[in-house]
Design an enzyme around this catalytic site. Sequence first.
Site, PDB file in Angstrom:
ATOM      1  N   HIS A 118      30.742  40.291  51.677  1.00 17.13           N
ATOM      2  CA  HIS A 118      30.743  40.936  49.724  1.00 17.13           C
ATOM      3  C   HIS A 118      30.251  39.338  48.804  1.00 17.13           C
ATOM      4  O   HIS A 118      29.600  40.203  47.920  1.00 17.13           O
ATOM      5  CB  HIS A 118      32.511  40.639  49.834  1.00 17.13           C
ATOM      6  CG  HIS A 118      32.805  41.164  48.168  1.00 17.13           C
ATOM      7  ND1 HIS A 118      31.918  41.714  47.496  1.00 17.13           N
ATOM      8  CD2 HIS A 118      33.653  40.318  47.392  1.00 17.13           C
ATOM      9  CE1 HIS A 118      32.569  41.629  46.369  1.00 17.13           C
ATOM     10  NE2 HIS A 118      33.555  40.741  45.923  1.00 17.13           N
ATOM     11  N   HIS A 162      31.685  33.308  44.140  1.00 17.22           N
ATOM     12  CA  HIS A 162      32.502  33.077  42.658  1.00 17.22           C
ATOM     13  C   HIS A 162      34.356  33.795  43.207  1.00 17.22           C
ATOM     14  O   HIS A 162      35.397  33.809  42.762  1.00 17.22           O
ATOM     15  CB  HIS A 162      32.668  34.942  42.322  1.00 17.22           C
ATOM     16  CG  HIS A 162      32.257  36.087  43.012  1.00 17.22           C
ATOM     17  ND1 HIS A 162      31.362  36.541  43.543  1.00 17.22           N
ATOM     18  CD2 HIS A 162      33.369  37.171  43.386  1.00 17.22           C
ATOM     19  CE1 HIS A 162      31.874  37.369  44.766  1.00 17.22           C
ATOM     20  NE2 HIS A 162      33.462  37.669  44.235  1.00 17.22           N
ATOM     21  N   GLU A 179      40.003  31.062  43.520  1.00 18.84           N
ATOM     22  CA  GLU A 179      40.699  32.709  43.690  1.00 18.84           C
ATOM     23  C   GLU A 179      41.876  32.008  44.817  1.00 18.84           C
ATOM     24  O   GLU A 179      42.424  32.234  44.464  1.00 18.84           O
ATOM     25  CB  GLU A 179      40.730  33.395  42.892  1.00 18.84           C
ATOM     26  CG  GLU A 179      41.382  34.505  42.642  1.00 18.84           C
ATOM     27  CD  GLU A 179      41.186  35.777  41.820  1.00 18.84           C
ATOM     28  OE1 GLU A 179      41.712  36.704  41.990  1.00 18.84           O
ATOM     29  OE2 GLU A 179      39.832  35.923  42.020  1.00 18.84           O
ATOM     30  N   ASP A 180      40.641  32.364  45.699  1.00 22.06           N
ATOM     31  CA  ASP A 180      41.494  33.045  47.264  1.00 22.06           C
ATOM     32  C   ASP A 180      41.546  32.201  48.133  1.00 22.06           C
ATOM     33  O   ASP A 180      42.274  31.891  48.871  1.00 22.06           O
ATOM     34  CB  ASP A 180      39.896  33.880  47.998  1.00 22.06           C
ATOM     35  CG  ASP A 180      40.410  35.366  47.212  1.00 22.06           C
ATOM     36  OD1 ASP A 180      41.185  35.134  46.404  1.00 22.06           O
ATOM     37  OD2 ASP A 180      39.233  35.856  47.240  1.00 22.06           O
ATOM     38  N   ASP A 235      29.911  42.369  40.969  1.00 26.15           N
ATOM     39  CA  ASP A 235      31.034  41.836  41.835  1.00 26.15           C
ATOM     40  C   ASP A 235      31.421  43.855  42.034  1.00 26.15           C
ATOM     41  O   ASP A 235      31.547  44.430  42.861  1.00 26.15           O
ATOM     42  CB  ASP A 235      31.755  41.143  41.185  1.00 26.15           C
ATOM     43  CG  ASP A 235      33.242  40.803  42.149  1.00 26.15           C
ATOM     44  OD1 ASP A 235      33.311  41.137  43.410  1.00 26.15           O
ATOM     45  OD2 ASP A 235      34.034  40.604  41.502  1.00 26.15           O
ATOM     46  N   ASP A 276      16.441  69.673  31.902  1.00 28.63           N
ATOM     47  CA  ASP A 276      16.163  67.705  32.107  1.00 28.63           C
ATOM     48  C   ASP A 276      16.397  67.588  33.301  1.00 28.63           C
ATOM     49  O   ASP A 276      17.361  66.490  33.395  1.00 28.63           O
ATOM     50  CB  ASP A 276      15.652  67.209  31.239  1.00 28.63           C
ATOM     51  CG  ASP A 276      17.203  67.336  29.770  1.00 28.63           C
ATOM     52  OD1 ASP A 276      18.110  67.563  30.415  1.00 28.63           O
ATOM     53  OD2 ASP A 276      16.794  66.378  28.875  1.00 28.63           O
TER      54      ASP A 276
END
Length: 735
Positions: free
Chosen positions: A64, A89, A93-94, A155, A275
Site C-alpha cells: 500500500h 504515511h 499511526e499503526d 492514499d 459527446d
Amino acid sequence: MKNELVIDLEAEKKEILKRYRALLRACKPTLQKGDKKEIRKAFDMALESHKDMRRKSGEPYIYHPIAVAQIAAEEIGLGTTSIVCSLLHDVVEDTDITLEDIEFSFGKKTAKIIDGLTKISGVFDYNSSLQAENFRKMLLTLADDVRVILIKLADRLHNMRTMDFMPRQKQLKIASETIYLYAPLAHRLGLYAIKSELEDLSMKYLEPDTYKFIARKLNEKKAERTLFIKKFVEPITEILKDQGLQANIYGRPKSIHSIWNKMKKKNIPFEEVYDLFAIRIILDSAPDHEKSDCWKAYSIVTDLYRPNPDRLRDWVSSPKGNGYESLHTTVMGPKGQWVEIQIRTQRMNEIAEKGFAAHWKYKESTNDNGLDQWIQKVREMLSNPEANALDFIDDFKMNLFSDEIFIFTPKGALIQLPMGATALDFAFEIHTDVGAKCIGAKVNHKLVPLSYKLQNGDQVEVITSGKQMPKEDWLNIVVTAKAKSKIKSSLKEEKRRIAETGKEMLERKLKSLKITYNTDNLNKLTYFFKLPSTQELFIRVAQGQIEMKDMKDYLASEKEIENRGPERSENQQIEALLSKVKGPENDILLIGEDMQKIDYTLAACCNPIPGDDVFGFVTVNEGIKIHRTNCPNAAQLMANYGYRVVKAKWNKQKELTFLTGLHIVGIDDVGLINNITKVISNDFKVNMRSITVDTNDGIFDGSIMIYVNDTEHLEKLISDLMRVKGVTGVTRFDA
C-alpha cells in the site's frame, strides 16, 4: 501449511523489490543527488515497521505505501519529500515509530507533513459533526502544506482501487466520502484525471448496476468510436503539419460518472449522450507562442468543422482559479454529431493532469498564484468561528465544485467568483462592510437587483446605503461561502441586539399588567402568540408587532381559557367585525371612501373593478374581501355563510375623463409606496383604480391604473412622482 507460507514469503520478497524498483523509475525525473538514499531509508523503515501486517486481501501491507508513493510520483508529479512521506504515511499511526523518530531521521519538514497525514487519517469517523470538525483540521494543515492533501488523495485513490475485499458497509461509507469530499478536492487542485477516477470508482460501489451498464455500452461501441476518431482527426493532423505546428491528437472517452451525470441532468437514455469522447490536441509550443498557437489550431479545426458558437470556452486568456488552461469548443462532425475539442500545449496539459504539483515546476515562468489565493480563502473560512461545522462542509464543498466567472470592478480590477454568483456575492467579495450595506448594483451601467446572477466579464458597481442591514432572505441570494458566513453572523448579532431591547420592553409591559416576569409566563406568552422561541417573542415586542392590546388579549384569554369554546370565539370576532362595518344606520359598504376606516381587500378569485356589482364577505383573518356578485365562489359563500355577507357598492367617481396606467421603477425604500400614493391621492385628488407592486431584492417595480382629467394633469403628476426619493423612472402606458 507452513511450507506454503515460506514459499509465499520468498515470492512476496521478490514482488516487493519489483514494486520498489518501479517506484524508483517513476521518481527518476525529479531525483536530485542523495534523493535515492533518502527514499531507500524511508522504504526500509516502512518495510520494517509494517513487516507483520497484512491488508484485507491478504497481501503484505507494504504494497500500500509503495503504491501511494507511486501515485504521488507518477500521477501527481510530486518530488522526493512527498515520496518519503507517502512511504511513511501510516507508520506513526499503526506502529511504534514516533514523530520524533521521523524528525530525527528525515528532518522537520517530513515530520510535519506526516503529522498532518496522521491527523487527517482520523478525519472521517464517528458522527457527522465530528467529521466536519476534523475536516476543518485537515484544511488547516492544508493551509500549512498542500502536499498533505495531495498525498492523502494518492492514499485515497489507492484505497478506492483496492476496495474489493472490504465489507459492503465499509465500501459504501468510503465511496460516499470520496464522492462528497475527495473528488471535489482533486478537482479544486486541478487533478482532473484523479478526480474522474475517484468519481468512477465511487460510482462503481454506490451505483453498481448503472456503472456496469454504462461500462458495457461503452465497450460495445469501442471499435466504432476508434474508427470515427481516426477519420475525424486525419485532416486536422495534415493541416497542422502544413502550418508547421507540432501536435499530438487523441480521443479521450468521457468518464462513466460524467456520462451518468449527463443522463440524469438532461433526463436522456445512454443512446442520446452524443459527446461520449473529446478530441484533445496537444501542441508542442515554445512558451512565448503558446497563446497564438492555440488560436491557430482553433482556426484550423473550425475551418474544417462548423463550431457551435455558444460552446467556446477560453481558459487560455483567463485561466481557471485552479490554474487550468485550455481552449474548448464543440464542432459538428462529418456524421452530424457534436464533438468536443480541447486545444492546449504540453505545459497546459501537464497542469491539467497534475494540477498544482505541475505548477510548482513552472512556477518560475508564470506568476500564477491561484493556489495561494485559494488557501487564503480557505483560511478565511476556517477563521470564522460562528460557522456550524456541517454548514461549513457544505459551503466548502460548493466552492470546490464550482467553475469560475471573472467580474470587473468599475476601475477594471478582476475579481473571481464561482459560477452562479450574484451581485450581492460580488459586494461581499470586495469587503464585508460593502456587502452588508449593499442595496443594489449597476451591472454594465444598468441598475439590477441584489439577486442578479452575474455573467462572465460583467462590470459591476455596488450601490450602498448607510441604512441597509443584512436580511434573512439574503442567504437565498448568495452562493459564496464567504458571503453566507458573514450574513449569518451579522443576522445573529442583529437578532441578539433587537431581542435585548425587546426583553426590556416586555419586562416593563408585564410589570404594568401585574404579570410576573418568569420563564413559565414567557413560555405561555410564546405559545399564545404561536412563536417558535422566546427570542422571537422579544423580537416581535421590539418591532412593535406585539403591543399592549395584544398583551391584554393574552391576559383575557388566560382568565377565560376554561369556559370558552373555539367556535364561539370565531363567531364573536365576525359579529364584532360586522357591526363595525355596517355601523348604526348604514348597511351598505362604500368601497373607495372608507378605505382608512375599514380594512378590505379585493378577492383574487374574481378581481372586481369599479362598475362591477359587488358584495363584501367578512373573513376572520383578512378583514373584508370584496367579490363580484357573479364570482364563481359567490353562490357557495352566500349559501353557507349568509350572516357574513355585506352589501357593497363602489362610490361615485366624479369628473372621470380617462383611465391611464403609470409604470414606476426605483430603488425600494421604507415607505416608498406610501410616498407615491400620497402624491397621487393627496396632491392630485386622483382616484387609483389598481396598484400592483413587485419588489425584487431592493428594486421596486410598480404599475398603477389611475383616472386623470387631461394630459397636462398627467404630466404634472409624472414630474411630481419623479421627485419622490428612490423613484428612478415613471412612464405612461395605455390601459
